[in-house]
Design a protein around this motif. Sequence first.
Motif, short mmCIF file in Angstrom:
data_model
loop_
_atom_site.label_atom_id
_atom_site.label_comp_id
_atom_site.label_asym_id
_atom_site.label_seq_id
_atom_site.Cartn_x
_atom_site.Cartn_y
_atom_site.Cartn_z
N VAL A 96 -3.85 10.85 6.71
CA VAL A 96 -4.88 10.25 5.64
C VAL A 96 -4.00 9.51 4.61
CG1 VAL A 96 -6.80 10.51 3.82
CG2 VAL A 96 -7.03 11.44 6.05
N LEU A 97 -3.03 10.47 4.14
CA LEU A 97 -2.21 9.92 3.09
C LEU A 97 -1.17 8.94 3.54
CD1 LEU A 97 -1.69 13.50 1.18
CD2 LEU A 97 -3.12 11.61 0.55
N GLY A 98 -0.73 9.40 4.74
CA GLY A 98 0.28 8.42 5.22
C GLY A 98 -0.21 6.94 5.60
N TRP A 99 -1.30 6.94 6.05
CA TRP A 99 -2.02 5.34 6.51
C TRP A 99 -2.25 4.94 4.90
CZ3 TRP A 99 -1.02 2.78 10.33
CH2 TRP A 99 -1.04 3.79 11.82
N THR A 100 -2.77 5.70 4.08
CA THR A 100 -3.12 5.11 2.68
C THR A 100 -2.03 4.42 2.10
OG1 THR A 100 -4.91 6.71 2.53
CG2 THR A 100 -4.03 5.56 0.43
N LEU A 101 -0.59 5.13 2.15
CA LEU A 101 0.50 4.87 1.61
C LEU A 101 1.10 3.45 2.52
CD1 LEU A 101 2.85 5.05 -0.52
CD2 LEU A 101 3.82 6.82 1.20
N TRP A 102 1.05 3.59 3.61
CA TRP A 102 1.52 2.57 4.29
C TRP A 102 0.75 1.24 4.37
CZ3 TRP A 102 -0.92 -0.38 8.25
CH2 TRP A 102 -0.12 -1.38 9.06
N LEU A 103 -0.67 1.23 3.98
CA LEU A 103 -1.61 0.14 3.69
C LEU A 103 -1.20 -0.26 2.29
CD1 LEU A 103 -5.01 1.29 4.69
CD2 LEU A 103 -3.71 -0.56 5.73
N VAL A 104 -0.92 0.48 1.38
CA VAL A 104 -0.51 -0.04 0.02
C VAL A 104 0.79 -0.68 0.25
CG1 VAL A 104 0.20 0.86 -2.31
CG2 VAL A 104 -1.96 1.75 -1.23
N MET A 105 1.97 0.01 0.80
CA MET A 105 3.09 -0.73 0.76
C MET A 105 3.24 -2.13 1.67
SD MET A 105 5.82 2.67 1.46
CE MET A 105 7.06 1.51 1.12
N GLN A 106 2.42 -2.13 2.78
CA GLN A 106 2.06 -3.29 3.44
C GLN A 106 1.76 -4.47 2.48
OE1 GLN A 106 2.22 -4.27 7.10
NE2 GLN A 106 3.64 -2.47 6.61
N GLU A 107 0.99 -4.20 1.51
CA GLU A 107 0.59 -5.15 0.35
C GLU A 107 1.48 -5.59 -0.56
OE1 GLU A 107 -2.38 -7.05 0.50
OE2 GLU A 107 -2.98 -5.84 2.52
N ILE A 108 2.21 -4.44 -1.13
CA ILE A 108 3.20 -4.76 -2.41
C ILE A 108 4.52 -5.16 -1.85
CG2 ILE A 108 1.63 -3.23 -3.69
CD1 ILE A 108 3.68 -1.36 -3.29
N THR A 109 5.02 -4.86 -0.49
CA THR A 109 6.38 -5.25 -0.31
C THR A 109 6.46 -5.60 1.10
OG1 THR A 109 8.68 -4.14 -0.28
CG2 THR A 109 6.82 -2.83 0.50
N TRP A 110 7.69 -5.79 1.68
CA TRP A 110 8.02 -6.32 2.81
C TRP A 110 7.25 -5.15 4.08
CZ3 TRP A 110 8.95 -11.26 2.79
CH2 TRP A 110 9.59 -11.78 1.82
N PRO A 111 6.99 -5.80 5.04
CA PRO A 111 6.31 -4.80 6.03
C PRO A 111 7.52 -3.79 6.77
CG PRO A 111 5.43 -6.71 6.68
CD PRO A 111 6.42 -7.15 5.41
#
Length: 471
Positions: A96-111
Amino acid sequence: MENTTETGAKFGLDLLEAIRTSAGTIQSFLISLMQPGWRLYQVLIIIALAVLCYGLHKFSGRILQSWVRSREGWKAWQLRMVVQIRRRLGLLWYSVLGWTLWLVMQEITWPSRSYLIGLAATLATAWAFIGFSARLVRNRFLRRVVTWSLWIYVTLFYLNVSDEVAAFLDRMAVAVGDFRLSLLTLIIAAVVIGVLFTLARLLSNTTAATIRKNEDISPSMQVLAVKAVQIGLYGFAFFAGIKAVGIDLTGLAVLTGAIGVGLGFGLQKVISNLVSGVIILLDKSIKPGDVISLGDTFGWIQTLGARYASVVTRDGKEYLIPNEDLITGQVVNWSHSNDFVRLDIYFGTSYTDDPHQVRKLAIEAAKSADRVLSHRPPVCHVVGFGDSSVDYILRFWIKDPTGGLTNIRGNVYLALWDIFKENDISIPFPQREVRMLGETSKQAFGEKAPSPADAETPVAKDDTAPNTSFG
């Protein structure tokens, strides 16, 4: 010999090459982590998430355990599910936390700056799913093997090294002429056979449940049909798995035949029990639920196995009787053609009691006991005139021998006691009378008169006299 030496040398070279390649890859990855950058930052984030999820696992596990203890009336499968969830709370939190952090970082920085985080979340999700899915395997050891094997495969797959590992395992092979057997082939064969065996087990359980629900099939034929289905499905799964990986079995025909002959001589008793079990199921002489007597063993058939029959006695003991003994020995089947069983009770009354009244009272006592059949009324007959009693036999019928024989006999004896006591019918028993021999008796034999001490010495004389009352 030369081919074996060449195969061993080639295997060693391939192993060294694989180790060298793997070591180089790991070294390059570790060197890249030594330099500041997003790859190092992602690894540190993954480690921090792991520590955080471990703490959440401990904290939430205690909360879940306290909540479950406050619940009442839960079924066993619900409690087992909660236990499995509690064991894998760390992986669930990480997913849960890993996918949440991944989605946030996909929006604010480079994939590319969240690739390793997404990979770690994917692995955690896959591991959790495998942990829950492996519960379908009932055997604990086999379940662990399946779980760890799937974890290793999923990890290699998502790390994009599965092809390299497969190629390495395929090079680890033994070749004899045209026959080649690699480690990869053995692993694939084990996986395919395991999957087919699991499907065969599910199908056999479903088929067995359907067969047992069919009341038109006798219990013995149900057992035989279930065994035949299991042997057919498991045999098909094994040979299909071997053929699926390309192993030719025609060359093993002669060897298999020779091994079969040797096993036939060495396992004569086992084969005899197997054949006896099939004969028992076919002729329906013994079936599950029957009440039998074999020697000193009295009980009912619980299960009929391929090698033995399970007989449970009234005291809870379970005897495993070989099928051959049931075929060759003398077996009393109390419920072979029907469940009716006649029991006999012997008793005696005083000569002062009217035999006609005694017979009438005995029949009434038997009728008053539970489990005694009324449509097959009890009978009582005089069977002889004994030394101190008139001897009778009381016969009655029951229809549930599985309920026990000693207890029903005891109930009828108690009923006889009560009704005889109410109607002043006496049950005789041997008695001993003691007489004192005085001076006159001694003189009659020409002997010296005894002293006062001798005169008081009692002399026992056996005699039997019927008891005329219950008091």
